[in-house]
Design a protein around this motif. Sequence first.
Motif, PDB file in Angstrom:
ATOM      1  N   THR A 128       0.835  -1.201   0.000  1.00  0.00           N
ATOM      2  CA  THR A 128       0.000   0.000   0.000  1.00  0.00           C
ATOM      3  C   THR A 128       0.869   1.250   0.000  1.00  0.00           C
ATOM      4  O   THR A 128       0.612   2.198  -0.755  1.00  0.00           O
ATOM      5  N   VAL A 129       1.906   1.250   0.812  1.00  0.00           N
ATOM      6  CA  VAL A 129       2.824   2.404   0.863  1.00  0.00           C
ATOM      7  C   VAL A 129       3.510   2.589  -0.487  1.00  0.00           C
ATOM      8  O   VAL A 129       3.571   3.703  -1.020  1.00  0.00           O
ATOM      9  N   ILE A 130       4.015   1.494  -1.045  1.00  0.00           N
ATOM     10  CA  ILE A 130       4.677   1.551  -2.360  1.00  0.00           C
ATOM     11  C   ILE A 130       3.707   2.064  -3.421  1.00  0.00           C
ATOM     12  O   ILE A 130       4.044   2.925  -4.235  1.00  0.00           O
ATOM     13  N   ASN A 131       2.470   1.553  -3.398  1.00  0.00           N
ATOM     14  CA  ASN A 131       1.478   1.960  -4.386  1.00  0.00           C
ATOM     15  C   ASN A 131       1.095   3.431  -4.269  1.00  0.00           C
ATOM     16  O   ASN A 131       0.892   4.104  -5.276  1.00  0.00           O
ATOM     17  N   ILE A 132       0.998   3.932  -3.044  1.00  0.00           N
ATOM     18  CA  ILE A 132       0.648   5.350  -2.871  1.00  0.00           C
ATOM     19  C   ILE A 132       1.736   6.245  -3.466  1.00  0.00           C
ATOM     20  O   ILE A 132       1.439   7.197  -4.193  1.00  0.00           O
ATOM     21  N   VAL A 133       2.979   5.943  -3.163  1.00  0.00           N
ATOM     22  CA  VAL A 133       4.089   6.731  -3.716  1.00  0.00           C
ATOM     23  C   VAL A 133       4.076   6.641  -5.243  1.00  0.00           C
ATOM     24  O   VAL A 133       4.168   7.665  -5.936  1.00  0.00           O
ATOM     25  N   ALA A 134       3.923   5.424  -5.762  1.00  0.00           N
ATOM     26  CA  ALA A 134       3.881   5.238  -7.219  1.00  0.00           C
ATOM     27  C   ALA A 134       2.697   5.968  -7.832  1.00  0.00           C
ATOM     28  O   ALA A 134       2.820   6.591  -8.894  1.00  0.00           O
ATOM     29  N   ALA A 135       1.547   5.932  -7.163  1.00  0.00           N
ATOM     30  CA  ALA A 135       0.346   6.596  -7.689  1.00  0.00           C
ATOM     31  C   ALA A 135       0.541   8.104  -7.797  1.00  0.00           C
ATOM     32  O   ALA A 135       0.168   8.718  -8.805  1.00  0.00           O
ATOM     33  N   LEU A 136       1.123   8.692  -6.778  1.00  0.00           N
ATOM     34  CA  LEU A 136       1.347  10.142  -6.805  1.00  0.00           C
ATOM     35  C   LEU A 136       2.295  10.530  -7.940  1.00  0.00           C
ATOM     36  O   LEU A 136       2.041  11.495  -8.668  1.00  0.00           O
ATOM     37  N   ILE A 137       3.355   9.767  -8.097  1.00  0.00           N
ATOM     38  CA  ILE A 137       4.328  10.053  -9.159  1.00  0.00           C
ATOM     39  C   ILE A 137       3.704   9.827 -10.533  1.00  0.00           C
ATOM     40  O   ILE A 137       3.760  10.697 -11.410  1.00  0.00           O
ATOM     41  N   LEU A 138       3.103   8.656 -10.720  1.00  0.00           N
ATOM     42  CA  LEU A 138       2.554   8.312 -12.037  1.00  0.00           C
ATOM     43  C   LEU A 138       1.378   9.194 -12.420  1.00  0.00           C
ATOM     44  O   LEU A 138       1.262   9.613 -13.577  1.00  0.00           O
ATOM     45  N   PHE A 139       0.490   9.511 -11.469  1.00  0.00           N
ATOM     46  CA  PHE A 139      -0.656  10.358 -11.811  1.00  0.00           C
ATOM     47  C   PHE A 139      -0.204  11.765 -12.181  1.00  0.00           C
ATOM     48  O   PHE A 139      -0.756  12.377 -13.091  1.00  0.00           O
ATOM     49  N   LYS A 140       0.818  12.256 -11.502  1.00  0.00           N
ATOM     50  CA  LYS A 140       1.358  13.581 -11.843  1.00  0.00           C
ATOM     51  C   LYS A 140       1.938  13.565 -13.261  1.00  0.00           C
ATOM     52  O   LYS A 140       1.700  14.493 -14.049  1.00  0.00           O
ATOM     53  N   ILE A 141       2.675  12.507 -13.598  1.00  0.00           N
ATOM     54  CA  ILE A 141       3.243  12.377 -14.944  1.00  0.00           C
ATOM     55  C   ILE A 141       2.126  12.286 -15.985  1.00  0.00           C
ATOM     56  O   ILE A 141       2.176  12.961 -17.020  1.00  0.00           O
TER      57      ILE A 141
END
Length: 183
Positions: free
Chosen positions: A157-170
């Motif tokens: 969940t922690v990994i996914n949240i960080v990835a989600a913030l980065i990927l959604f911004k991109i």
Amino acid sequence: MKNSKTKKMILNAILLGIGVLLHQIFPAIGAGITPDLTLVMLFCIMILNREDYKMCLIAGIATGIFTALTTKLPGGQAPNFIDKIVTVNVMFIFMKALYISPMINKLGSKGNLIVVSIMTLFGTLVSGFVFLYFASLMAGLPAGIFKLFLAVVVPSTVINIVAALILFKIISLSLKRTNYQIS
């Protein structure tokens, strides 16, 4: 209108492809279970198509098929598919409730980042629990559900949240530069 639907389908396919690639290359963190980065892309797709339940459901079905094909857990195919169908339906309702909030709507694009964070948090927990539950019934697990939930789903969940913030911004910046309208 058809042209817009076609563009959305192509964008969704590209995002799903990226999600599958990320899911495939990400290493397992415990008992053969890998953080599911296809979920991150599914939640991004859901936000981009938040007014279109059918598009979200199709993305959930496709995500379920892809994760079933790429799972690293022996016997994890059916649990992966079931968990994506449950997750996309639960999170669609949850997402609609989030977008009813006047605060989220006032924030504009920052509101989308908050929604993707919240959806990734709860969606990964829902998906992880459903996956572990059905995997324990269908394939068996090397440890108890609660133990694996804490050892695998919570860190995922922690990994996914960080990835989600980065990927959604991109994704948002890319779509902004191409004048693509998010619904």
